[in-house]
Design an enzyme around this catalytic site. Structure first.
Site, PDB file in Angstrom:
ATOM      1  N   LYS A 251       0.840  -1.194   0.000  1.00 15.39           N
ATOM      2  CA  LYS A 251       0.000   0.000   0.000  1.00 15.39           C
ATOM      3  C   LYS A 251       0.880   1.251   0.000  1.00 15.39           C
ATOM      4  CE  LYS A 251      -3.724  -2.021   2.840  1.00 15.39           C
ATOM      5  NZ  LYS A 251      -4.864  -1.874   1.925  1.00 15.39           N
ATOM      6  N   ASP A 321      -2.835  -7.426  -1.960  1.00 14.81           N
ATOM      7  CA  ASP A 321      -3.629  -6.548  -1.092  1.00 14.81           C
ATOM      8  C   ASP A 321      -5.113  -6.902  -1.133  1.00 14.81           C
ATOM      9  OD1 ASP A 321      -4.010  -4.527   0.754  1.00 14.81           O
ATOM     10  OD2 ASP A 321      -4.225  -2.955  -0.759  1.00 14.81           O
ATOM     11  N   ARG A 325     -10.373 -11.451   1.296  1.00 11.87           N
ATOM     12  CA  ARG A 325     -11.259 -12.430   0.654  1.00 11.87           C
ATOM     13  C   ARG A 325     -10.639 -13.833   0.669  1.00 11.87           C
ATOM     14  NH1 ARG A 325     -11.360  -8.916  -4.675  1.00 11.87           N
ATOM     15  NH2 ARG A 325     -11.112  -7.396  -2.997  1.00 11.87           N
TER      16      ARG A 325
END
Length: 477
Positions: A251, A321, A325
């Site tokens: 990020k 990233d 999930r």
């Protein structure tokens, strides 16, 4: 903040401060003074008159949100004083609004100052609520039931807030597991904590890969509340990313700030099952949380890797990233393999920035295959004081998560509809018989906001707790 109910008339109650809820100043003896102070009947407008010992706070409508925000606004002012007691008169209101007053008080008075070097001593303050003068006794009646229920719900929300607000250095998977065990013991419910050997043995390779580069071992947490003669069986699954650097798909620096909040789904699930047990709701409830830290390192999982989830589905990793999930995928599979005859499966996650872009900071995106179930979830959220809306699946977005080298990709081939494509990814890990029983709650927006809103402070809001309990309370209606 302590809350007491009384059927004593307001003018006979001794207190330091009186809180006056106002939706019209016409009949107030302080009308001229309030007008001179430009007091307006608008949410979050408040005036404190020290000479009369009154806090006047406005509300626009007699709704949960307006009244909860109003009392929270007044309570915050009360907390800035050295007074110990405040009173409020609810005799002119319907008894149903007691819920909003209690929850607005307890949620609005929340503070988190654990990391301040100079902490202010917690004040012992009390709110006295005058309600239903014609009741000879307040023992064993509906009002005390509302007070008790709303107090437990508010405590659960604040527990979730505390967990989410705690920094990643102090809250990693093992800490989350120990706290889960503590909550389970307090609520007298069963618990199982499993480590990485269990994940490896049970082919939970998606979740295992996400936490591979962290120095902290990933933990699978499973809490179970099993009352006698349970009416339904509900599974709550939570994303517990105690910190998310983005992995090798790192990020940007400013996006890493607030990533302690990526565990909010798991924290909401822990707080919710605690509340359900304390409220003794007649449902068997299982809480499954994947507690993981997504970091970088020589052993980090990589873009281009192909992972095999617990149900055998192969997943092409195109972005590390998009890790939440992957954790949820294995947790959903675990839950369905271990728990049978499930009536509902709900998962909670700060899953996508796309959901925040789509519906704003304050709203949960609700997804799934059952239209009626989704709409009932939205209604429960709105009734509980949370904001939610549905995001509908469609066949065209489903095509965007196909992979040329594996069964599916962990991100879509389009930049649009990211919240929905994440939900569609999770749908691959629901057994056929459970697809209509499942809802995905993307709480990325409301779970953590960097400014106060309504009765929510800066930081964590405890999103997900109230809406879930409200859903369960009305499950058979």
């Amino acid at each position: 903040m302590k809350i007491n109910l009384t059927n004593t008339k307001i003018n006979k109650i001794k207190s330091d401060i009186e809180i006056v809820l106002v939706n019209s100043i016409e009949n107030l003896k302080e009308k001229e003074l309030l007008e001179s102070l430009d007091f307006k009947v608008s949410d979050e407008v408040m005036v404190y008159l020290p000479e009369s010992g009154k806090i006047f706070v406005a509300y626009e409508e007699e709704t949960y949100d307006c009244l909860a925000i109003a009392i929270a606004t007044a309570i915050k002012k009360f907390q800035t004083t050295n007074f110990k007691t405040a009173k409020v008169d609810l005799n002119s209101f319907d008894s149903k609004i007691l819920k909003s007053i209690v929850e607005g008080t307890l949620l609005g008075s929340y503070t988190f100052d654990n990391y301040k070097s100079k902490q202010e001593k917690k004040k012992k303050q009390e709110l006295i609520i005058s309600i239903q003068e014609d009741s000879p006794s307040l023992d064993n009646i509906e009002l005390n039931s509302i007070l008790n229920e709303s107090t437990i719900i508010s405590k659960a929300v604040n527990k979730a807030r505390d967990m989410v607000n705690t920094t990643p250095g102090d809250f990693y998977p093992d800490v989350m597991a120990k706290l889960a065990k503590k909550l389970a013991k307090d609520a007298k419910i069963e618990y199982k904590i499993k480590g990485e050997k269990f994940l490896e043995k049970n082919d939970m390779n998606a979740m295992l890969s996400v936490g591979r580069a962290s120095i902290h071992e990933s933990k699978l947490i499973h809490l179970s509340y099993k009352p006698k003669d349970a009416k339904k069986k509900i599974v709550l699954v939570g994303k517990g990313l105690t910190y998310d650097s983005g992995g090798l798909s790192l990020k940007p620096a400013d996006y890493m700030v607030t990533m302690k909040s990526d565990k909010a789904g798991g924290c909401a699930v822990l707080a919710t099952i605690w509340a359900i047990a304390k409220l003794e709701l007649p449902f068997e409830v299982h809480a499954v949380i994947g507690a993981v830290e997504n970091m970088i390192g020589g052993d980090a999982y990589k873009p281009d890797d192909v992972l095999v989830a617990k149900n055998g589905t192969t997943i092409e990793v195109r972005n590390t990233d998009a890790e939440g999930r992957l954790v949820l995928a294995d947790c959903l599979c675990y839950a369905q393999d271990e728990i049978h005859d499930i009536d509902y499966i709900f998962d909670y996650a700060t899953l996508t920035g796309a959901c925040v872009v789509g519906v704003g900071q304050y709203t949960t995106g609700i997804m799934g295959n059952n239209e009626i179930l989704k709409r009932n979830a939205v209604l429960s959220a709105l009734k509980s004081g949370e904001y939610a809306t549905t995001l509908d699946f469609n066949r065209y977005l489903k095509k965007t998560i196909k992979s040329d080298i594996a069964d599916i990709s962990n991100i879509a081939s389009t930049r649009y509809g990211g919240a929905i494509t994440a939900g569609l990814f999770l749908d691959n890990f629901l057994k056929k018989e459970n697809k209509e029983k499942w809802i995905h709650f993307d709480i990325a927006g409301p779970a953590f906001v960097e400014k106060a809103w309504g009765y929510n402070p800066y930081g964590a809001s405890g999103a997900g707790v109230r809406m879930t309990i409200e859903f369960l309370k009305n499950i058979d209606k």
